[in-house]
Design an enzyme around this catalytic site. Structure first.
Site, PDB file in Angstrom:
ATOM      1  CG  HIS A 193      -1.836  -1.163   1.313  1.00 34.30           C
ATOM      2  ND1 HIS A 193      -3.108  -1.203   0.789  1.00 34.30           N
ATOM      3  CD2 HIS A 193      -1.614  -2.384   1.876  1.00 34.30           C
ATOM      4  CE1 HIS A 193      -3.652  -2.391   1.036  1.00 34.30           C
ATOM      5  NE2 HIS A 193      -2.763  -3.123   1.685  1.00 34.30           N
ATOM      6  CB  SER A 323      15.161  19.475 -16.226  1.00 34.89           C
ATOM      7  OG  SER A 323      14.496  20.721 -16.169  1.00 34.89           O
ATOM      8  CE  LYS A 329      13.525  16.870 -12.098  1.00 37.47           C
ATOM      9  NZ  LYS A 329      13.096  15.637 -12.742  1.00 37.47           N
TER      10      LYS A 329
END
Length: 470
Positions: A193, A323, A329
């Site tokens: 979960h 990016s 990034k």
């Protein structure tokens, strides 16, 4: 002068609807030219594997019809030579009919017939369009119909394109299995979960990925045998009208030699013509593979998220800047690509299933859609899995310290306390850990009544990755 120049750029060919101007340098003829006028739909041309498969049927037919002396030897050899040229890579720009075309694939089929007929004419010393020398229907299509040629070609194309998918899935499984062995000693927190669960070894987690991919490959392999049952020789409706009774078995024999595939004559030619169930099965198995790839690629992205604000248990190999505005990034580009391909495959499968259900009586006229979508899905899946394996999976690295940190901090360590102190008491320790931020081990040492040494022994994360009570 202008009229002469314009006339030189075209030639007149005739079909049953009359004469039509065809580009002078085109190997195709009138029926293909009409299809180009009728179906300017997508700009998508037939999948190369489907073209090859259709041409292989024509090559086999030329040889068989020559062997049966239904075609003069010289003509049969010319048609076969033209087909061999196409299979060697020539004339690929001549297969031009849009994917969305006349039902059953008649336009594509006649495109192939015309190209081979006109090229055979040239090989015999004639000119393009000389139907008296080699006729696309009477000679290239002798003993055949769109209705048995196209589903046969679809089967051959699927049998060609599916094994590379199986190989790619098994290759990725091998990569993950090796990672599982390399990482077997790395303990981390399990997650269910998307919340803390009991500890698991990274090797155990990744071994599940390998097993899932092997199962997906096996399902696809299991879907292939029925595609090898050919209805060739059934002609228009499965009865074999206008085909020599010896022709079907000889065609299967010749196509088996050409493809190396385990082909047989369909026990019931009517079923082979009416139903597209074998393609639904292959597409469905491929969809199942896509679902697993989505899940596994998503897990790689989650475990590799970060570097500082995500899970960061895996380090993904950088393949390109991530990016246009954020310097430095790096994104999980290969996993993102894999997801896009998987979504596309799932969509293509939906179209295949819908089209397969749309057949009526002796024929399913939606075959061109099924042929393209299935070939496309098989091709992009194989390419995507190989690229993900080579550019991402093989370069994955584990952050062992981060994995250990999370393993020691998961509140679900308290699960091991339940058999000793009871579920309710263990739950209170979990609540205290969430409330205070203190570790389960520290709280258990103080409040479980087990003593520090016993609590630490029970809550050793590595021991909790094996069966049994702590």
């Amino acid at each position: 002068m202008k009229r002469k120049a314009r006339a030189a750029r075209t030639r007149l060919e005739r079909d049953t609807m009359g004469e039509l101007a065809v580009p002078a340098d085109a190997l195709y003829g009138a029926q293909t030219a009409r299809a180009l006028e009728n179906f300017p739909i997508s700009g998508l041309r037939p999948h190369p594997a489907f073209v090859d498969a259709t041409v292989r049927v024509k090559l086999a037919a030329a040889r068989v019809n020559g062997r049966l002396r239904l075609l003069p030897a010289r003509k049969a050899k010319a048609i076969a030579a033209a087909a061999e040229e196409v299979l060697a890579g020539r004339w690929r720009d001549q297969f031009v009919v849009d994917v969305y075309q006349a039902g059953a694939g008649t336009s594509h089929h006649m495109n192939v017939n015309e190209v081979l007929a006109n090229r055979a004419c040239e090989l015999l010393g004639g000119r393009r369009g000389d139907a008296k020398l080699v006729h696309p229907n009477d000679d290239v299509n002798l003993g055949q119909s769109t209705n048995d040629v196209v589903p046969t070609a679809m089967r051959l194309a699927a049998l060609e394109l599916a094994p590379p998918v199986v190989e790619a899935l098994q290759g990725l499984a091998d990569t993950f299995q090796q990672k599982a062995e390399d990482w077997d000693g790395i303990v981390k927190s399990g997650r269910t979960h998307l919340n803390d669960a009991t500890p698991i070894r990274l090797g155990q987690e990744v071994s599940g990925w390998a097993a899932a991919l092997r199962a997906a490959a096996a399902r696809l392999l299991n879907a292939l045998p029925e595609a090898g049952a050919l209805g060739i020789g059934g002609t228009a409706v499965g009865t074999g009208l206008n085909a020599d009774p010896r022709y079907p078995a000889l065609m299967v024999e010749e196509l088996s030699k050409l493809t190396g595939a385990p082909l047989v004559l369909a026990p019931n030619p009517f079923y082979a013509m009416q139903s597209l169930a074998p393609f639904v099965a292959i597409s469905g198995a491929l969809r199942g593979s896509a679902v697993e790839l989505l899940r596994l690629g998503g897990d790689v992205r989650l475990l590799g998220s970060g570097p500082n604000t995500g899970l960061g248990e895996l380090r993904l190999p950088p393949v390109q800047p991530g990016s246009s505005i954020m310097p430095g990034k790096v994104n999980p580009s290969m996993a993102e690509m894999l997801a896009m391909v998987s979504y596309q495959v799932i969509g293509l499968d939906a179209a295949v299933a819908a089209a397969a259900s749309g057949g009526q009586l002796e024929l399913n006229v939606m075959m061109p859609l099924v042929a393209f979508d299935l070939c496309h899905a098989l091709g992009i899946t194989a390419a995507a899995v190989r690229a993900f394996d080579e550019r991402c999976a093989q370069g994955l690295e584990a952050d062992e310290a981060r994995c250990r940190h999370y393993a020691e901090r998961t509140v679900s360590l308290a699960t091991a306390l339940a058999p000793r102190i009871g579920y309710a008491a263990a739950a209170e320790i979990v609540k205290a850990s969430v409330r205070t931020g203190r570790s389960i081990v520290d709280l258990a040492e103080e409040g479980s009544g087990l003593g520090a040494a016993e609590a630490r022994r029970i809550l050793d994360p590595a021991k909790l990755t094996r069966p049994g009570r702590a």
